[in-house]
Design an enzyme around this catalytic site. Structure first.
Site, PDB file in Angstrom:
ATOM      1  N   PHE A 122       4.610  -4.272 -22.606  1.00  0.00           N
ATOM      2  CA  PHE A 122       4.423  -4.745 -21.521  1.00  0.00           C
ATOM      3  C   PHE A 122       3.038  -5.253 -21.536  1.00  0.00           C
ATOM      4  CE2 PHE A 122       2.038  -0.856 -20.865  1.00  0.00           C
ATOM      5  CZ  PHE A 122       1.139  -1.306 -19.773  1.00  0.00           C
ATOM      6  N   GLU A 123       2.054  -4.769 -22.498  1.00  0.00           N
ATOM      7  CA  GLU A 123       0.604  -5.318 -22.395  1.00  0.00           C
ATOM      8  C   GLU A 123       0.563  -6.651 -23.062  1.00  0.00           C
ATOM      9  OE1 GLU A 123      -1.540  -2.561 -24.828  1.00  0.00           O
ATOM     10  OE2 GLU A 123      -1.318  -0.883 -23.759  1.00  0.00           O
ATOM     11  N   LEU A 124       1.545  -6.919 -23.841  1.00  0.00           N
ATOM     12  CA  LEU A 124       1.679  -8.581 -24.476  1.00  0.00           C
ATOM     13  C   LEU A 124       2.037  -9.360 -23.242  1.00  0.00           C
ATOM     14  CD1 LEU A 124       1.654 -10.819 -26.404  1.00  0.00           C
ATOM     15  CD2 LEU A 124       3.765  -9.786 -27.151  1.00  0.00           C
TER      16      LEU A 124
END
Length: 564
Positions: free
Chosen positions: A483-485
């Site tokens: 989800f950080e990407l």
């Protein structure tokens, strides 16, 4: 016996002709009220239309027929002659009106029949009739065109309708911004050669018997520009030019001349050959004169003479090109010089061209191979530090797969692989980028205190960073840190050029089918650098891998000089 047979044949022909007229429906028009009544003046040029222009556009060629009613009510079909012409769009043109053109005219187009009365009057009834033709110069704009017969019916205000040429097209349109109708007059803000033509003006009036008539008048408009006031100009070649020529070979002498615009263009161009002992004039040769692209600023002429075989005597000859217009004349001279066939010179030229091509290819290949090194060298000595004053806290945000998930659950499978991801992100990257190149990295477990709304904090931290580096592996692609990407991709779209993403492919991985579309698209579009080194060995920060990482990182001055 023979006379009777001819009379019978003539009777049959006349009956067939009358039945043909009945089939067309033209005879039905004889007893109907006229569709139009036209009043025109003798000596004028006039068009008569069979139908409104919208119907005429749809009409096929040669489908309109015109008839004139004789005094005995019989019909005579109009055939093409000098003063009567039927155009393909159905309009009847009467070149010069005479009183004998008065009468009843009928036209048929498909199933449509029109009847019109034409009355031709002498101009002695209208002493104020305007001119029937105008010749305008381009420089005379703006120009006004008035209906010539408007003053013939008194001072009563009329509504005038204007048409152009035999198509009866409206004078004004969306494509003709320079033409407007004002107070029944045509106003040209600019004049063009396309404005030439026949302009027809109509207005309605009632005679003493209260019958409605259409007063029709036409104006012939011609547009031109002033004639030139300058003599011709020699464009090529200049006076005294020597033209190389090989003995025994044919050659051509060309003289290019520009003539200013003249309405009646009649140039004089000739060659004069001055031999040592004799003078010969040549008005022959090939002469080609063309209008320029606009057709109004003049003509360009190319006058050529051809020598079938150059002799030594030709090398002693002076060739003279002479051009003249109505203003003046100009002369230029040419000479032939001996041209030697130099094979060695040709070899030199060929060798130099090949060498230049090889040098160009080598330089292009060198730049392609060492492009990253060239850019880093340029940054090191010439570029400014782009991190100053951008209100960012970190040079790069690091995202990687950790040993434990974001919710504290221990990950047991592929533990070594996860540990390798963490070693690369928390040990190797800082040891090179921070220790050697003065970059400030953001590692969550090291630099950010725990607690708070985790997802929102990640987005804020990414926005505070100049770059975002993602360590890709199978665990990362299928793990919760993906989800950080996604958040970084969203931030980069919002920040545009401010935030850039860098992908490091630590190990090969297989994309799962559940991978979000935006991530799939980013994996194919974003710059990716593959890691092929050994984590257990001492990193060589000048290797090609780290050069590519620095190539994508922001420009930042190091504390001390480092090797490029």
């Amino acid at each position: 016996m023979t006379g009777k047979i001819w009379l019978q044949l003539i009777g049959i022909f006349c009956s067939l002709k009358d039945s043909s007229l009945e089939e067309t429906g033209v005879l039905d028009c004889l007893d109907k009220e006229p569709d139009y009544r036209y009043l025109v003046y003798a000596g004028e040029f006039v068009y008569l239309q069979c139908s409104p222009s919208k119907l005429l556009i749809k009409a096929e060629k040669n489908t309109v027929e015109w008839f004139i009613q004789k005094p005995d009510r019989s019909l005579k079909e109009v055939k093409r002659r000098n003063d009567l012409i039927i155009h393909d769009n159905g309009a009847l043109q009467i070149s010069t009106l005479e009183r004998n053109h008065s009468g009843t005219y009928l036209c048929r187009m498909k199933n449509l029949c029109r009847k019109m009365i034409v009355r031709v009057e002498g101009k002695e009834n209208c002493s104020t009739y305007g001119p029937k033709s105008f010749f305008f110069r381009i420089t005379e704009a703006p120009t006004t065109l008035s209906c010539p017969s408007l003053s013939c019916q008194g001072d009563i205000k009329r509504n005038v309708t204007w048409y152009r040429n035999e198509t009866f097209a409206n004078v004004t349109s969306k494509n003709r911004f320079s033409v407007k109708i004002n107070n029944n007059d045509i106003q040209f803000s600019e004049l063009f050669t396309e404005d030439v033509g026949i302009y027809t003006c109509d207005y309605v009036f009632h005679d003493s018997s209260e019958e409605e008539w259409i007063m029709r008048a036409t104006i012939q408009v011609s547009v031109d520009i002033p004639d030139t006031e300058e003599p011709p100009k020699i464009l090529s070649s200049s006076n005294g030019t020597e033209i190389p020529a090989e003995l025994g070979k044919p050659t051509e002498l060309k003289c290019r001349i520009h003539f200013g615009y003249e309405r009646y263009f009649n140039p004089v161009i000739k060659w004069t050959v001055l031999h040592p002992e004799v003078k010969v004039e040549h008005s022959g040769g090939r002469n080609l004169c063309l209008n320029n692209t606009s057709g109004l600023t003049g003509y360009e002429c190319l006058f050529t003479i051809k020598l079938d075989k150059v002799t030594k005597n030709d090398l002693l000859t002076i060739f003279q090109c002479y051009a003249q217009n109505s203003v003046g004349n100009v002369t230029t001279t040419f000479k032939l010089s001996k041209k030697e066939s130099d094979v060695v010179f040709l070899i030199y030229i060929l060798s130099a061209s090949v060498a230049l091509l090889l040098v160009t290819l080598i330089c292009a290949g060198t730049v392609y191979v060492y492009w990253v090194e060239i850019v880093l060298l340029y940054r090191h000595y010439l570029s400014k530090d782009e991190t100053i004053g951008d209100n960012k806290d970190f040079d790069a945000f690091i995202s990687y797969a950790t040993q434990t998930s974001e919710y504290g659950e221990e990950i047991t499978d592929n533990f070594c692989n996860n540990y390798e991801d963490e070693r690369f992100a928390t040990q190797l990257l800082p040891s090179v980028l921070e220790d050697n190149y003065n970059y400030k990295l953001c590692i969550l477990e090291r630099d950010i205190l725990p607690g708070g709304a985790y997802v929102e904090d990640i987005a804020k931290i990414i926005k505070r960073s100049r770059r975002a580096i993602f360590i890709l592996s199978q665990r990362y692609i299928t793990g919760p840190r993906l989800f950080e990407l996604q958040a970084a991709i969203t931030c980069s779209l919002e920040e545009q050029d401010s935030l850039k993403l860098i992908l490091i492919k630590l190990k090969p991985f297989k994309e799962p089918e559940s991978l979000p579309h935006i991530v799939k698209k980013a994996l194919r579009a974003l710059p990716t650098v593959s890691w092929k080194g050994d984590l257990n060995s001492k990193p060589a920060h000048t290797s090609k891998f780290w050069k590519r990482i620095r190539y994508y990182m922001p420009v930042k001055k190091c504390k001390e000089n480092v090797r490029i």
